[in-house]
Design a protein around this motif. Structure first.
Motif, PDB file in Angstrom:
ATOM      1  N   VAL A   9       0.860  -1.184   0.000  1.00 58.03           N
ATOM      2  CA  VAL A   9       0.000   0.000   0.000  1.00 58.03           C
ATOM      3  C   VAL A   9       0.896   1.234   0.000  1.00 58.03           C
ATOM      4  CG1 VAL A   9      -1.884   1.213   1.148  1.00 58.03           C
ATOM      5  CG2 VAL A   9      -1.719  -1.286   1.327  1.00 58.03           C
ATOM      6  N   ARG A  10       0.925   1.924  -1.111  1.00 60.00           N
ATOM      7  CA  ARG A  10       1.796   3.087  -1.236  1.00 60.00           C
ATOM      8  C   ARG A  10       1.050   4.374  -0.915  1.00 60.00           C
ATOM      9  NH1 ARG A  10       5.466   1.873  -6.687  1.00 60.00           N
ATOM     10  NH2 ARG A  10       6.411  -0.071  -5.915  1.00 60.00           N
ATOM     11  N   ALA A  11       1.804   5.391  -0.539  1.00 64.89           N
ATOM     12  CA  ALA A  11       1.218   6.705  -0.287  1.00 64.89           C
ATOM     13  C   ALA A  11       0.914   7.399  -1.607  1.00 64.89           C
ATOM     14  CB  ALA A  11       2.171   7.551   0.545  1.00 64.89           C
ATOM     15  N   VAL A  12       0.042   8.379  -1.565  1.00 64.03           N
ATOM     16  CA  VAL A  12      -0.308   9.124  -2.758  1.00 64.03           C
ATOM     17  C   VAL A  12       0.941   9.818  -3.314  1.00 64.03           C
ATOM     18  CG1 VAL A  12      -0.929  11.242  -1.481  1.00 64.03           C
ATOM     19  CG2 VAL A  12      -1.979  10.767  -3.690  1.00 64.03           C
ATOM     20  N   GLU A  13       1.056   9.846  -4.624  1.00 69.70           N
ATOM     21  CA  GLU A  13       2.209  10.469  -5.252  1.00 69.70           C
ATOM     22  C   GLU A  13       2.076  11.987  -5.216  1.00 69.70           C
ATOM     23  OE1 GLU A  13       2.816   8.892  -9.148  1.00 69.70           O
ATOM     24  OE2 GLU A  13       3.147   6.837  -8.430  1.00 69.70           O
ATOM     25  N   ARG A  14       3.217  12.644  -5.116  1.00 63.46           N
ATOM     26  CA  ARG A  14       3.253  14.101  -5.094  1.00 63.46           C
ATOM     27  C   ARG A  14       4.064  14.634  -6.271  1.00 63.46           C
ATOM     28  NH1 ARG A  14       3.081  16.491   0.873  1.00 63.46           N
ATOM     29  NH2 ARG A  14       1.740  14.943   1.856  1.00 63.46           N
ATOM     30  N   PRO A  15       3.629  15.717  -6.926  1.00 63.28           N
ATOM     31  CA  PRO A  15       2.370  16.417  -6.677  1.00 63.28           C
ATOM     32  C   PRO A  15       1.173  15.590  -7.126  1.00 63.28           C
ATOM     33  CG  PRO A  15       3.440  17.333  -8.606  1.00 63.28           C
ATOM     34  CD  PRO A  15       4.405  16.346  -8.009  1.00 63.28           C
ATOM     35  N   GLN A  16       0.105  15.685  -6.371  1.00 60.40           N
ATOM     36  CA  GLN A  16      -1.102  14.916  -6.646  1.00 60.40           C
ATOM     37  C   GLN A  16      -1.971  15.637  -7.660  1.00 60.40           C
ATOM     38  OE1 GLN A  16      -3.347  13.970  -3.137  1.00 60.40           O
ATOM     39  NE2 GLN A  16      -5.089  13.142  -4.276  1.00 60.40           N
ATOM     40  N   GLN A  17      -2.428  14.914  -8.665  1.00 65.13           N
ATOM     41  CA  GLN A  17      -3.317  15.479  -9.667  1.00 65.13           C
ATOM     42  C   GLN A  17      -4.766  15.326  -9.220  1.00 65.13           C
ATOM     43  OE1 GLN A  17      -1.994  17.118 -12.378  1.00 65.13           O
ATOM     44  NE2 GLN A  17      -0.086  16.678 -11.288  1.00 65.13           N
ATOM     45  N   VAL A  18      -5.523  16.421  -9.284  1.00 66.02           N
ATOM     46  CA  VAL A  18      -6.942  16.399  -8.933  1.00 66.02           C
ATOM     47  C   VAL A  18      -7.719  16.753 -10.196  1.00 66.02           C
ATOM     48  CG1 VAL A  18      -8.743  17.320  -7.448  1.00 66.02           C
ATOM     49  CG2 VAL A  18      -6.403  17.091  -6.579  1.00 66.02           C
ATOM     50  N   PRO A  19      -8.277  15.755 -10.888  1.00 69.59           N
ATOM     51  CA  PRO A  19      -8.930  16.022 -12.171  1.00 69.59           C
ATOM     52  C   PRO A  19     -10.334  16.588 -12.023  1.00 69.59           C
ATOM     53  CG  PRO A  19      -9.117  13.700 -11.630  1.00 69.59           C
ATOM     54  CD  PRO A  19      -8.295  14.328 -10.532  1.00 69.59           C
ATOM     55  N   GLY A  20     -10.802  17.222 -13.102  1.00 61.42           N
ATOM     56  CA  GLY A  20     -12.228  17.510 -13.211  1.00 61.42           C
ATOM     57  C   GLY A  20     -12.696  18.867 -12.788  1.00 61.42           C
ATOM     58  N   ALA A  21     -11.864  19.676 -12.128  1.00 61.60           N
ATOM     59  CA  ALA A  21     -12.329  20.991 -11.683  1.00 61.60           C
ATOM     60  C   ALA A  21     -11.117  21.857 -11.379  1.00 61.60           C
ATOM     61  CB  ALA A  21     -13.205  20.853 -10.443  1.00 61.60           C
ATOM     62  N   PRO A  22     -11.286  23.180 -11.356  1.00 63.62           N
ATOM     63  CA  PRO A  22     -10.188  24.022 -10.867  1.00 63.62           C
ATOM     64  C   PRO A  22      -9.845  23.611  -9.434  1.00 63.62           C
ATOM     65  CG  PRO A  22     -11.924  25.359 -11.877  1.00 63.62           C
ATOM     66  CD  PRO A  22     -12.467  23.970 -11.757  1.00 63.62           C
ATOM     67  N   LEU A  23      -8.571  23.669  -9.100  1.00 62.70           N
ATOM     68  CA  LEU A  23      -8.124  23.231  -7.782  1.00 62.70           C
ATOM     69  C   LEU A  23      -8.608  24.209  -6.714  1.00 62.70           C
ATOM     70  CD1 LEU A  23      -6.524  21.223  -6.107  1.00 62.70           C
ATOM     71  CD2 LEU A  23      -4.468  22.577  -6.582  1.00 62.70           C
ATOM     72  N   ARG A  24      -9.486  23.732  -5.851  1.00 66.97           N
ATOM     73  CA  ARG A  24     -10.041  24.531  -4.770  1.00 66.97           C
ATOM     74  C   ARG A  24     -10.078  23.679  -3.513  1.00 66.97           C
ATOM     75  NH1 ARG A  24     -15.628  26.945  -6.851  1.00 66.97           N
ATOM     76  NH2 ARG A  24     -16.114  24.722  -7.027  1.00 66.97           N
ATOM     77  N   PHE A  25     -10.009  24.338  -2.370  1.00 65.56           N
ATOM     78  CA  PHE A  25      -9.938  23.627  -1.100  1.00 65.56           C
ATOM     79  C   PHE A  25     -11.087  24.016  -0.179  1.00 65.56           C
ATOM     80  CE2 PHE A  25      -5.537  23.914  -2.617  1.00 65.56           C
ATOM     81  CZ  PHE A  25      -5.174  22.587  -2.589  1.00 65.56           C
ATOM     82  N   LEU A  26     -11.364  23.124   0.756  1.00 67.90           N
ATOM     83  CA  LEU A  26     -12.305  23.356   1.846  1.00 67.90           C
ATOM     84  C   LEU A  26     -11.617  22.901   3.121  1.00 67.90           C
ATOM     85  CD1 LEU A  26     -15.126  23.959   3.069  1.00 67.90           C
ATOM     86  CD2 LEU A  26     -15.772  21.609   2.456  1.00 67.90           C
ATOM     87  N   LEU A  27     -11.565  23.751   4.124  1.00 66.94           N
ATOM     88  CA  LEU A  27     -10.881  23.439   5.370  1.00 66.94           C
ATOM     89  C   LEU A  27     -11.871  23.409   6.519  1.00 66.94           C
ATOM     90  CD1 LEU A  27      -8.844  25.165   3.415  1.00 66.94           C
ATOM     91  CD2 LEU A  27      -7.348  25.040   5.391  1.00 66.94           C
ATOM     92  N   ASP A  28     -11.643  22.500   7.464  1.00 74.73           N
ATOM     93  CA  ASP A  28     -12.565  22.404   8.586  1.00 74.73           C
ATOM     94  C   ASP A  28     -12.238  23.444   9.661  1.00 74.73           C
ATOM     95  OD1 ASP A  28     -10.503  21.428  10.209  1.00 74.73           O
ATOM     96  OD2 ASP A  28     -11.107  19.338  10.005  1.00 74.73           O
ATOM     97  N   VAL A  29     -13.016  23.445  10.709  1.00 73.16           N
ATOM     98  CA  VAL A  29     -12.968  24.497  11.722  1.00 73.16           C
ATOM     99  C   VAL A  29     -11.619  24.595  12.419  1.00 73.16           C
ATOM    100  CG1 VAL A  29     -13.851  22.994  13.554  1.00 73.16           C
ATOM    101  CG2 VAL A  29     -14.282  25.467  13.658  1.00 73.16           C
ATOM    102  N   HIS A  30     -10.824  23.544  12.394  1.00 72.34           N
ATOM    103  CA  HIS A  30      -9.554  23.518  13.116  1.00 72.34           C
ATOM    104  C   HIS A  30      -8.385  24.071  12.308  1.00 72.34           C
ATOM    105  CE1 HIS A  30     -11.617  21.189  16.151  1.00 72.34           C
ATOM    106  NE2 HIS A  30     -11.982  20.313  15.229  1.00 72.34           N
TER     107      HIS A  30
END
Length: 251
Positions: free
Chosen positions: A75-96
């Motif tokens: 079980v390998r870790a996700v490769e970096r840089p990670q590709q996120v297909p399908g949408a402009p790269l946007r983030f959502l962060l939780d309260v912490h």
């Protein structure tokens, strides 16, 4: 589980998620003979958001693969840089992760942030609806199926968190172009137009201003500018090669 026994070897980066007895290389796991490999990995505590390639007896398999008795799985870790297909790269962060959200916005990265605890189901639904990568240190949240995409934030220190996210996703940087309070774009502002919202000392000391296009907060190169500039300069130096948009340096 009471079925075929397989052997799992987790990448070093993933071992913090698994029970201590499974952190030292390959370990035996008894499956039920019908669960997918993805389910087995998750049942041991590893969010699939953190999993990269899966190799069963040396061949790459999908998370839907049903392991057979005796298989040796890497079980390998996700490769970096990670590709996120399908949408402009946007983030959502939780309260912490409020400080991380503000630093990402300082760099011009689209980072929505929930300042109140709205609950894991609502966060996962928002991630899916707006196609945002959910950033969190809550492992349970990252196990939710509704997530559009997600990533575990490995450090509790904001500086290290920022380096982690920038190194993992390689977002384009546009420093000083986004409101650190609400995430909306900034625009240049005429001093006379925003003067009534400024303290007298600010009006007489500074000439260059920016204004949020949504919440109308006013920005200028105030007392904290040097600290913010250091954050920006460090990020651009390490992660900005070929990914920095020119921007007006109003802080």
């Amino acid at each position: 589980m009471n079925g075929p026994e397989i052997h799992l070897d987790f990448a070093p980066e993933l071992r913090l998620f698994v029970p201590a007895k499974r952190r030292q290389g390959r370990s035996a796991v008894v499956t039920d003979g019908s669960s997918t490999l993805g389910h087995v990995v998750e049942s041991l505590g590893v969010p699939l958001t953190e999993v990269g390639r899966l190799l069963a007896d040396g061949r790459e398999v999908a998370v839907s693969h049903i392991p057979a008795a005796g298989e040796s799985v890497e079980v390998r870790a996700v490769e970096r840089p990670q590709q996120v297909p399908g949408a402009p790269l946007r983030f959502l962060l939780d309260v912490h992760l409020g400080t991380l959200a503000r630093r990402l916005r300082l760099l011009g990265v689209d980072a929505a942030y929930e300042s109140e605890d709205i609950g894991d189901p609502a966060l996962a639904a928002l991630s899916a609806r707006e196609q945002r990568v959910m950033l969190s240190r809550d492992r349970g949240l990252l196990h939710r199926r509704e997530l559009w995409a997600g990533a575990y934030v490995y450090s509790h220190r904001p500086q290290e968190q920022l380096r982690d996210v920038l190194g993992r996703f390689a977002p384009a940087l546009a420093p000083w172009t986004r409101c650190t309070a609400c995430n909306a774009p900034l625009r240049s502002a005429d001093k006379d137009a925003v003067g009534e919202r400024l303290e007298h000392g600010t009006r007489t000391t500074y000439e260059v201003f920016a204004e949020c296009t949504a919440c109308e907060r006013v920005y200028w190169r105030g007392a904290h500018y040097a600290d913010l500039e250091a954050i920006v300069d460090d990020a651009v130096r390490e992660f900005g090669a070929g990914r920095v948009c020119p921007a007006d340096r109003t802080g």
